[in-house]
Enzyme design. Structure first.
Site, short mmCIF file in Angstrom:
data_model
loop_
_atom_site.label_atom_id
_atom_site.label_comp_id
_atom_site.label_asym_id
_atom_site.label_seq_id
_atom_site.Cartn_x
_atom_site.Cartn_y
_atom_site.Cartn_z
N THR A 137 0.82 -1.21 0.00
CA THR A 137 0.00 0.00 0.00
C THR A 137 0.86 1.26 0.00
OG1 THR A 137 -1.65 -1.25 1.25
CG2 THR A 137 -1.96 1.12 1.14
N TYR A 162 4.82 -12.22 4.94
CA TYR A 162 3.70 -11.72 4.15
C TYR A 162 3.50 -12.62 2.94
CZ TYR A 162 1.12 -8.24 1.27
OH TYR A 162 0.20 -7.58 0.49
N LYS A 212 1.20 -12.41 7.74
CA LYS A 212 0.11 -11.68 7.09
C LYS A 212 -0.32 -12.56 5.93
CE LYS A 212 -0.99 -7.55 4.36
NZ LYS A 212 -0.46 -6.34 3.70
#
Length: 293
Positions: A47, A135, A163
């Site tokens: 992001t 992740y 994640k």
């Protein structure tokens, strides 16, 4: 073990009109997030447009956000790379800056097998003592980290969690089944946070928390206290926002949403582009319905 909380926000990176990083706005936004439900700010993740940031920009962002949220929230640094050597160097430098943890993405493009993935994360973890959050996002990396490999990695002391953004709830269940209860699972998709909590996740690394961090905290706390219907009601009310924020490539929609709220966060860096009229109208409609504008 460091407690990173239940709502972690993958913060956007604001840019000026000339395309340079706007560190002042980054600090203001990070402080705003810390005051509105975010317990850990994840800097320079997907992001945050990490693929188009230089390492110098990323290190400056780590320092900027650390100072902005000191005493209010923790900071996790996106230090991942598809080069193990580069990821180790970045993680060691971030640790010296003072971040509280590092987010390490599954290596992208070169598609290592499961043993290569294990050795990659094991090497990063053993290069220091910074807490590591793995992740897994196969849609961006072209490689899925299997539950069996996650279970092996969970045995390493400073690999504290994952994640998980595969979108596969069966995989989440298998990870939870194979790992110790102390191993923390975070949703990588806002829309799957509630279902993942029900099968043993701790929280979410969120995009929507830029806009509804307090509501996400409330939803998680309600579920944890056994108030399932009340938590589900929040999930369903926010669900249109979760989907609108991913109607096109993240972080294009969330940056536009923040612009709609008046934040001077700038556009995305190429090859990403500005949100088109349809995306903007969709966001405005959903945000208006939720009272966010």
């Amino acid at each position: 073990m460091v407690d990173f909380g239940r709502v972690l926000t993958a913060i956007i990176t604001p840019f000026k009109e000339d395309g340079s990083v706007n560190y002042d706005i980054a600090a203001q936004l990070a402080e705003h997030l810390a005051n509105n439900g975010t317990e850990t700010v994840v800097v320079c993740g997907t992001t945050g447009e990490s693929p188009t940031l230089s390492w110098e920009e990323e290190y400056q962002l780590f320092s900027t956000v650390l100072e902005a949220v000191a005493g209010k929230a923790l900071v996790m640094a996106g230090c991942g790379s598809n080069s193990t050597k580069e990821a180790i160097a970045a993680t060691q430098k971030a640790a010296k800056i003072g971040v509280h943890g590092a987010l390490q993405v599954v290596p992208y493009y070169n598609k290592p097998p499961q043993e290569g993935l294990y050795q990659h994360f094991q090497a990063i973890a053993s290069s220091g003592d910074l807490p590591i959050l793995i992740y897994n996002v196969p849609g961006r990396t072209s490689q899925n980290l299997s539950p069996e490999t996650v279970a092996r990695l969970a045995e390493i002391e400073n690999i504290i969690g994952i994640k998980e953004a595969s979108g596969n709830l069966d995989q989440v269940s298998e990870i939870r089944r194979l790992t110790p209860k102390e191993f923390q699972i975070y949703s990588g998709d806002d829309s799957l946070t509630l279902p993942m909590l029900a099968i043993g996740a701790k929280g979410v690394v969120s995009v929507a928390s830029h806009l509804v961090g307090n509501e996400l905290q409330q939803m998680i706390q309600l579920l944890n206290s056994g108030k399932i219907k009340a938590a589900t009601d929040i999930h369903l009310r926010l669900f249109p926002l979760f989907k609108a924020l991913f109607v096109t490539t993240n972080p294009i929609p969330v940056k536009k949403a923040l612009q709609i709220q008046g934040w001077q966060v700038g556009s995305t860096r190429p090859p990403l582009c500005e949100a088109d009229v349809k995306v903007t109208q969709k966001l405005e409609a959903v945000m208006k319905e939720l009272g966010l504008i």
